[in-house]
Design a protein around this motif. Structure first.
Motif, PDB file in Angstrom:
ATOM      1  N   LEU A 174      11.439 -13.361  -9.360  1.00  0.00           N
ATOM      2  CA  LEU A 174      10.699 -12.291  -8.700  1.00  0.00           C
ATOM      3  C   LEU A 174      10.728 -11.000  -9.515  1.00  0.00           C
ATOM      4  CD1 LEU A 174      11.950 -12.919  -5.047  1.00  0.00           C
ATOM      5  CD2 LEU A 174       9.959 -13.884  -6.212  1.00  0.00           C
ATOM      6  N   VAL A 175       9.659 -10.227  -9.362  1.00  0.00           N
ATOM      7  CA  VAL A 175       9.578  -8.909  -9.989  1.00  0.00           C
ATOM      8  C   VAL A 175       9.032  -7.914  -8.984  1.00  0.00           C
ATOM      9  CG1 VAL A 175       9.253  -9.856 -12.310  1.00  0.00           C
ATOM     10  CG2 VAL A 175       7.254  -9.304 -10.911  1.00  0.00           C
ATOM     11  N   ASP A 176       9.126  -6.643  -9.324  1.00  0.00           N
ATOM     12  CA  ASP A 176       8.697  -5.560  -8.437  1.00  0.00           C
ATOM     13  C   ASP A 176       7.195  -5.308  -8.584  1.00  0.00           C
ATOM     14  OD1 ASP A 176       9.044  -3.574  -6.528  1.00  0.00           O
ATOM     15  OD2 ASP A 176      10.687  -2.595  -7.615  1.00  0.00           O
ATOM     16  N   CYS A 177       6.699  -4.375  -7.764  1.00  0.00           N
ATOM     17  CA  CYS A 177       5.296  -3.994  -7.821  1.00  0.00           C
ATOM     18  C   CYS A 177       5.145  -2.607  -8.442  1.00  0.00           C
ATOM     19  CB  CYS A 177       4.682  -3.990  -6.417  1.00  0.00           C
ATOM     20  SG  CYS A 177       5.371  -2.752  -5.283  1.00  0.00           S
ATOM     21  N   GLU A 178       3.922  -2.281  -8.824  1.00  0.00           N
ATOM     22  CA  GLU A 178       3.619  -0.947  -9.329  1.00  0.00           C
ATOM     23  C   GLU A 178       3.647   0.052  -8.173  1.00  0.00           C
ATOM     24  OE1 GLU A 178       0.559  -2.163 -12.948  1.00  0.00           O
ATOM     25  OE2 GLU A 178      -0.233  -1.480 -11.021  1.00  0.00           O
ATOM     26  N   ARG A 179       3.996   1.293  -8.486  1.00  0.00           N
ATOM     27  CA  ARG A 179       4.095   2.298  -7.433  1.00  0.00           C
ATOM     28  C   ARG A 179       2.741   2.673  -6.831  1.00  0.00           C
ATOM     29  NH1 ARG A 179       8.221   4.690  -5.517  1.00  0.00           N
ATOM     30  NH2 ARG A 179      10.269   4.348  -6.464  1.00  0.00           N
ATOM     31  N   ASP A 180       1.724   2.761  -7.653  1.00  0.00           N
ATOM     32  CA  ASP A 180       0.440   3.241  -7.153  1.00  0.00           C
ATOM     33  C   ASP A 180      -0.391   2.159  -6.478  1.00  0.00           C
ATOM     34  OD1 ASP A 180       0.961   5.809  -7.958  1.00  0.00           O
ATOM     35  OD2 ASP A 180      -0.174   5.681  -9.820  1.00  0.00           O
ATOM     36  N   TYR A 226       4.323  -6.330   4.124  1.00  0.00           N
ATOM     37  CA  TYR A 226       5.215  -7.202   4.878  1.00  0.00           C
ATOM     38  C   TYR A 226       6.481  -6.433   5.158  1.00  0.00           C
ATOM     39  CZ  TYR A 226       1.693 -10.415   3.390  1.00  0.00           C
ATOM     40  OH  TYR A 226       0.477 -10.997   3.175  1.00  0.00           O
ATOM     41  N   PRO A 227       7.130  -6.670   6.329  1.00  0.00           N
ATOM     42  CA  PRO A 227       8.272  -5.840   6.715  1.00  0.00           C
ATOM     43  C   PRO A 227       9.528  -6.056   5.882  1.00  0.00           C
ATOM     44  CG  PRO A 227       7.950  -7.625   8.276  1.00  0.00           C
ATOM     45  CD  PRO A 227       6.769  -7.646   7.367  1.00  0.00           C
ATOM     46  N   THR A 228       9.585  -7.195   5.170  1.00  0.00           N
ATOM     47  CA  THR A 228      10.746  -7.503   4.346  1.00  0.00           C
ATOM     48  C   THR A 228      10.291  -8.111   3.034  1.00  0.00           C
ATOM     49  OG1 THR A 228      11.999  -8.023   6.358  1.00  0.00           O
ATOM     50  CG2 THR A 228      12.954  -8.725   4.264  1.00  0.00           C
ATOM     51  N   ALA A 229      10.745  -7.567   1.929  1.00  0.00           N
ATOM     52  CA  ALA A 229      10.435  -8.168   0.634  1.00  0.00           C
ATOM     53  C   ALA A 229      11.057  -9.564   0.591  1.00  0.00           C
ATOM     54  CB  ALA A 229      10.983  -7.303  -0.495  1.00  0.00           C
ATOM     55  N   VAL A 230      10.403 -10.476  -0.125  1.00  0.00           N
ATOM     56  CA  VAL A 230      10.819 -11.878  -0.103  1.00  0.00           C
ATOM     57  C   VAL A 230      12.290 -12.058  -0.471  1.00  0.00           C
ATOM     58  CG1 VAL A 230      10.488 -14.135  -1.192  1.00  0.00           C
ATOM     59  CG2 VAL A 230       8.499 -12.787  -0.512  1.00  0.00           C
ATOM     60  N   SER A 234       9.399  -2.139  -4.004  1.00  0.00           N
ATOM     61  CA  SER A 234       9.054  -3.040  -2.901  1.00  0.00           C
ATOM     62  C   SER A 234       9.947  -2.801  -1.693  1.00  0.00           C
ATOM     63  CB  SER A 234       9.167  -4.495  -3.349  1.00  0.00           C
ATOM     64  OG  SER A 234       8.215  -4.798  -4.343  1.00  0.00           O
ATOM     65  N   GLU A 235      11.222  -2.574  -1.942  1.00  0.00           N
ATOM     66  CA  GLU A 235      12.154  -2.344  -0.830  1.00  0.00           C
ATOM     67  C   GLU A 235      11.830  -1.036  -0.112  1.00  0.00           C
ATOM     68  OE1 GLU A 235      16.233  -2.757  -2.145  1.00  0.00           O
ATOM     69  OE2 GLU A 235      15.695  -4.485  -3.389  1.00  0.00           O
TER      70      GLU A 235
END
Length: 371
Positions: A102-108, A313-317, A336-337
């Motif tokens: 898994l990886v994070d998402c971009e801020r924008d 989604y309310p919780t990151a995977v 993401s968190e």
């Protein structure tokens, strides 16, 4: 005054008369699995996407799983995707026996961070699943060649992005494989479950068709152990009728998003979506961000006013009990968190009127200004 979160029933009413006519014809012929309706939809959807072929399957999760199986991904392999996605994306990887990375998402944009993807590639990386989240495409044009040079497959998760296109290419036509969900509230939604896999590679298309049908394209010809995941012809009828409206409906969603942004951009404490301002976003969802300590209270306030919202989604995977075994601790993916505690999806459908949207915005403005 009430505002529904989505309105698949409204879309169905637009095609109901023609669907009932085709449904009666289907019943008269008595072919209730496969048959002409599925083949016709597959042909038309492939033409729409400008790909060599489409294989209908039972649902969007199966589309992802069967796509990975067709690529012979399994134990010992790694597949990279985003942690801020619906759990189905990661479940599909898990059930092949491969390891989800898994990886994070971009801020924008909230889209998968491709720099982080590159940083997490190892000798075991077999595929990458970029998720076209909320209806906005990940720009993977140049990324596809980079991956190809390394022998890595790109499997596009298009569950929320049917109809989105960027640089003249539709979501699902750029990578090795595109995977679609036709869950009823999707931009191209059935009246039950459904999914599809798209590709420009004939050998992969043949593999999908065998995998979905007990390991063979022909009855009682089983080349290997397969699965039972076929697009229902009743759903294919609905999808084929809706497909001809998809571009028109996508434009309607973009117009609705524009009304939201115009009304909410200057509301203190509310962050509206950032996007390219083109047709690469079809706004399956219109997602705002609100400070963590106010998000849930705002949601309750809107519900009291008859406005239904959601959190996707309310919780990151990586923080779900299902995937804690991957070993990512708190803080592993800070964007993401953080956003999981702030995001709020506002009503979005072609059934919304300008008055509906302005009502939602008025209530948000009222709450944020007084609390």
């Amino acid at each position: 005054m009430g505002v529904l979160f989505s309105a698949p029933q409204y879309e169905f009413q637009l095609i109901r008369q023609e669907w009932e006519q085709r449904f009666n014809e289907l019943c008269a012929h008595g072919v209730f699995v496969g048959g002409a309706p599925v083949k016709e939809f597959e042909k038309h959807f492939a033409s729409f996407l400008d790909v060599k072929g489409v294989a209908g399957v039972g649902n969007g999760t199966d589309a992802l799983f069967l796509a990975l199986k067709a690529l012979e991904i399994g134990k010992g392999d790694e597949v990279i995707t985003a942690t801020n996605t619906f759990i189905a994306t990661v479940e599909a990887i898990h059930h092949t026996g491969a390891t989800p990375v898994l990886v994070d998402c971009e801020r924008d944009s909230y889209l998968i961070d491709l720099d982080q993807v590159k940083a997490n590639v190892t000798s075991r990386t077999k595929a990458i699943i970029p998720v076209h989240l909320y209806g906005q495409m990940v720009d993977i044009d140049e990324f596809v060649q980079w991956a190809a040079d390394k022998g890595i497959f790109i499997v596009e998760d298009c569950a929320q992005a049917a109809g989105a296109h960027l640089n003249g290419k539709y979501a699902g036509s750029i990578g090795s494989i595109g995977c679609f969900s036709f869950y009823p509230d999707k931009n191209l939604g059935a009246i039950g479950d459904g999914g599809a896999i798209s590709s420009n590679h004939p050998e992969l298309l043949s593999g999908f068709r065998k995998l979905r049908n007990h390991g063979g394209e022909l009855k009682y010809i089983h080349e290997f152990p397969g699965f039972n995941s076929r697009l229902d012809p009743l759903q294919a009828l609905v999808l084929d009728l809706k497909l001809k409206y998809l571009n028109e409906w996508s434009e309607r969603r973009r117009e609705n998003a524009g009304i939201y942004s115009e009304n909410l951009s200057n509301v203190e404490g509310v962050i509206v979506p950032k996007h390219r301002g083109d047709e690469s976003h079809v706004f399956h969802l219109y997602v705002i961000r609100v400070e963590e300590d106010r998000r849930d209270a705002l949601k309750k306030h809107l519900q009291k006013k008859g406005i239904l919202t959601a959190i996707q989604y309310p919780t990151a995977v990586h923080q779900t009990p299902a995937f804690q075994h991957l070993g990512y601790g708190r803080g592993a993916f800070p964007v993401s968190e953080e956003y999981a505690q702030q995001i709020l999806s506002l009503p979005m459908s072609i059934a919304l009127s300008k008055a509906d949207i302005e009502y939602v915005c008025d209530e948000i403005r009222s709450y944020m200004g007084t609390n």
